[in-house]
Design a protein around this motif. Structure first.
Motif, PDB file in Angstrom:
ATOM      1  N   SER A  95       0.845  -1.186   0.000  1.00 40.46           N
ATOM      2  CA  SER A  95       0.000   0.000   0.000  1.00 40.46           C
ATOM      3  C   SER A  95       0.888   1.245   0.000  1.00 40.46           C
ATOM      4  O   SER A  95       1.292   1.737   1.051  1.00 40.46           O
TER       5      SER A  95
ATOM      6  N   ARG B  76       1.318   5.073  -0.431  1.00 43.35           N
ATOM      7  CA  ARG B  76       0.474   6.245  -0.326  1.00 43.35           C
ATOM      8  C   ARG B  76       1.206   7.468  -0.845  1.00 43.35           C
ATOM      9  O   ARG B  76       2.398   7.656  -0.608  1.00 43.35           O
TER      10      ARG B  76
ATOM     11  N   GLY C 256      -6.926   8.481  -3.967  1.00 43.35           N
ATOM     12  CA  GLY C 256      -6.188   8.030  -2.802  1.00 43.35           C
ATOM     13  C   GLY C 256      -4.980   8.885  -2.485  1.00 43.35           C
ATOM     14  O   GLY C 256      -3.984   8.395  -1.934  1.00 43.35           O
TER      15      GLY C 256
ATOM     16  N   THR D  73      -3.270  12.083  -0.465  1.00 42.51           N
ATOM     17  CA  THR D  73      -3.410  12.922   0.730  1.00 42.51           C
ATOM     18  C   THR D  73      -2.865  14.318   0.437  1.00 42.51           C
ATOM     19  O   THR D  73      -1.750  14.454  -0.056  1.00 42.51           O
TER      20      THR D  73
ATOM     21  N   LEU E 148      -1.100   7.959   7.894  1.00 40.91           N
ATOM     22  CA  LEU E 148      -0.994   6.986   6.803  1.00 40.91           C
ATOM     23  C   LEU E 148      -0.291   5.711   7.261  1.00 40.91           C
ATOM     24  O   LEU E 148      -0.682   4.602   6.885  1.00 40.91           O
TER      25      LEU E 148
ATOM     26  N   ALA F 122       0.034   2.064   5.522  1.00 39.91           N
ATOM     27  CA  ALA F 122       0.884   2.383   4.371  1.00 39.91           C
ATOM     28  C   ALA F 122       2.198   1.609   4.463  1.00 39.91           C
ATOM     29  O   ALA F 122       2.802   1.512   5.535  1.00 39.91           O
TER      30      ALA F 122
ATOM     31  N   ILE G  42       5.693   5.680   1.437  1.00 38.06           N
ATOM     32  CA  ILE G  42       5.106   7.008   1.224  1.00 38.06           C
ATOM     33  C   ILE G  42       5.941   7.765   0.196  1.00 38.06           C
ATOM     34  O   ILE G  42       7.164   7.828   0.284  1.00 38.06           O
TER      35      ILE G  42
END
Length: 283
Positions: free
Chosen positions: A2, A4, A22, A24, A76, A81, A84
């Motif tokens: 995942s 992010r 999705g 931020t 996150l 997450a 990142i």
């Protein structure tokens, strides 16, 4: 996995689109005198330009604090997450990119346990949005953090922005361009064309006498730039966006999406601004 993606509000992505992708968003702040508004949260584009035209005092902007980024990164990570990727507007225009890096580096080690990459896009607005959209799709399809970083850096290196302003007064007052050029622009009542350089700095291009001549020149500059991989218009209002789109149709036959130019960039360029963002095709 995942991965992010985090960005800031100068990418001019609506909250609805960000949710769908999705992504931020950490907002910058726009100040009208002592009134503070979170960009694209407390103040939408239409309201901002109404306030800008009515205000006797030039608004100012402020980058997000490291604490705001830390809050986003921590949330996150807690949500699961695995990586990142944090992408931000040109470091030549704002300290936002550095604030993001500082935030990550100062997180406690027990929180900072996943791979992290921060990228200075050397761009802004639709110049960021177009690539962020692609990255979100790639992340959903399973691309790795390294693949996303490589793709982003390559795209941003080929991204160009040209903008037509109603006046140079706002970039002059905001300190983003030389005062002499701004004075000349005001004296001649021109419609200045500015560009965002490869290094992410604002540079003057030309000063056509009318908006129609400025738009025609923008079309010519686009044609001279070579094959185009991606293109978009960022508009402060629909009228100028449509006018520029019509001019570009003389040299470009593909679809040209149009996006709203946000409050942070509008603060430094003024009402009536319209820009074209394009990604040159790989040679």
């Amino acid at each position: 996995m995942s991965i992010r993606i985090v960005t800031d509000s100068t990418a001019d992505i609506s909250p609805e689109t960000a949710d769908a992708l999705g992504i931020t968003i950490v907002p910058l702040t726009v100040f009208f005198d002592e009134e503070a508004y979170q960009d694209n949260i407390d103040l939408d584009n239409a309201t901002f330009y109404q306030k800008l035209q009515a205000s006797k005092v030039l608004p100012r902007t402020s980058q997000p604090s490291p604490a705001l980024f830390q809050e986003a990164y921590t949330r996150l990570i807690n949500e699961g997450a695995t990586d990142i990727l944090s992408i931000h507007l040109s470091s030549q225009l704002s300290g936002t990119y550095q604030s993001a890096r500082t935030a990550w580096e100062s997180l406690p080690e027990e929180i900072r346990t996943i791979p992290f990459e921060a990228i200075d896009s050397k761009s802004i607005s639709a110049g960021m949005f177009m690539t962020l959209q692609k990255l979100a799709e790639m992340a959903t399809a399973g691309a790795s953090l390294e693949e996303l970083k490589t793709y982003a850096e390559d795209r941003f290196s080929r991204t160009r922005i040209l903008a037509v302003l109603d006046t140079l007064e706002f970039v002059k007052r905001g300190g983003r361009i030389g005062g002499a050029k701004a004075l000349l622009g005001n004296m001649l009542s021109v419609k200045p064309i500015i560009a965002l350089s490869k290094e992410g700095t604002v540079t003057p291009v030309e000063q056509p006498r009318t908006r129609s001549k400025a738009f025609a020149r923008m079309a010519q500059l686009l044609a001279e730039s070579g094959p185009i991989e991606d293109i978009a218009i960022a508009e402060s209002n629909a009228e100028v966006g449509q006018q520029l789109a019509e001019a570009l149709k003389t040299v470009y036959t593909g679809k040209i999406p149009r996006y709203k130019l946000g409050a942070v960039l509008g603060t430094h360029t003024g009402p009536g601004t319209v820009a074209i963002t394009f990604v040159n095709a790989k040679q």
